[in-house]
Write a protein that holds these residues in place. Structure first.
Motif: not given
Length: 247
Positions: A64-75
Motif C-alpha cells: 500500500f502506498y502510504e502509512k495510515p498510522f503516521v498520517k493519523f499522527e499528523r492529523l
C-alpha cells in the motif's frame, strides 16, 4: 510478483511488478466508469493478474502506498497545534478515521479476501510504504538511470510535502524533506478551490488553463503567500490558508 495498490483517497489503482519490471497497471475508474473512483481497486487487481496470466498464490507481497498510522499522527498533532480552531473539522474527520482509516490493514485484508479469495493469508503479505518514497520509487525505478537525484512534490503524504532523495541501483536514500503544512501541492489546491474547481480533481484543468493566462499575480504570490529561500526550500504564510484545520 509484487502487487501495488492505491485506494480510499482518489484515483484508485493497481500495479503488478515482476522482478522489478512492470507487467500491468490500471486505474479502477477505467472499469467502473466513475471518474476519480476512490474505491478498492478490485477490477484493476483482477485485470493485472489476468494480464500477467498468474494465480493468486504467485503474489509475494501486496504493498500500500502510504502509512495510515503516521498520517493519523499528523492529523492529531495538527489539530492539537491549532486548537481550539478546527474543532468542526476534527469532529467531522475523527469518526471516519476511528471507524475505517485507522484500521486500514484489516480493511485492505478484507477487500483482498473478497477480490482474490481467502485461501491465502493476505494480512501476512501486506506491507506499507511511506507516501513520498512511493512517489520516488515510481519515478526512479522505471527510469533508465543507474543513479539520479529524485525530487518529489505533492499535497501531503504522512508529514512530507516535498522530498529530495538520491537513487543508486536498487537503493533510494531520502536526504531532505519539507513537512506539512508547507506544501506547493496544497498551495495549488488552494488556487484550484479559489477559482471554483474541485480539489483533488480540477487541478489538471487549472494546469491546462495556466499557459493561456499572464502571470500577473506571480509577484503578489511570492511577496505574500510563499517565501522561497535561496536553496529552493519554502514556507507558506499560514494566515492565508485554512486547509490545516478547515473542512
Amino acid at each position: 510478483y509484487i502487487l501495488g495498490i492505491s485506494a480510499f483517497y482518489h484515483d484508485s489503482a493497481a500495479c503488478l511488478i515482476k522482478d522489478g519490471d512492470i507487467i500491468a497497471a490500471a486505474q479502477e475508474e477505467r472499469f467502473t466508469r466513475k471518474k476519480h473512483d476512490s474505491s478498492f481497486p478490485s477490477h484493476a487487481i483482477k485485470y493485472c493478474l489476468q494480464e500477467a496470466n498468474i494465480s493468486n498464490e504467485e503474489i509475494t507481497n501486496v504493498v500500500f502506498y502510504e502509512k495510515p498510522f503516521v498520517k493519523f499522527e499528523r492529523l492529531l498533532e495538527t489539530y492539537l497545534a491549532f486548537a481550539p480552531k478546527g474543532f468542526k473539522s476534527f469532529a467531522a474527520a475523527m469518526p471516519i478515521w476511528i471507524k475505517e482509516k485507522l484500521f486500514q490493514k484489516s480493511m485492505i485484508t478484507k477487500e483482498l479476501n473478497e477480490t482474490l479469495g481467502t485461501s491465502i493469508n493476505w494480512r501476512k503479505k501486506l506491507l506499507f510504504s511511506e507516501h513520498h518514497l512511493s512517489h520516488a520509487a515510481s519515478a526512479f525505478y522505471p527510469s533508465p538511470f543507474e543513479s539520479a537525484a529524485i525530487l518529489t512534490l505533492d499535497g501531503v503524504g504522512e508529514w512530507t510535502t516535498t522530498s529530495l532523495a538520491v537513487g543508486k541501483n536498487k537503493q533510494i536514500k531520502v536526504l531532505k524533506e519539507i513537512h506539512f503544512p508547507h506544501s506547493l501541492g496544497l498551495l495549488y489546491s488552494a488556487f484550484t478551490y479559489y477559482t471554483g474547481f474541485k480539489v483533488n480533481s480540477g487541478e489538471y484543468k487549472v494546469m491546462g488553463l495556466a499557459p493561456y493566462g499572464e502571470p500577473k499575480y506571480a509577484d503578489l504570490i511570492t511577496e505574500n503567500l510563499i517565501n522561497i529561500d535561496e536553496d529552493g526550500s519554502f514556507h507558506l504564510d499560514m494566515s492565508y490558508f485554512d486547509y490545516a484545520t478547515g473542512l
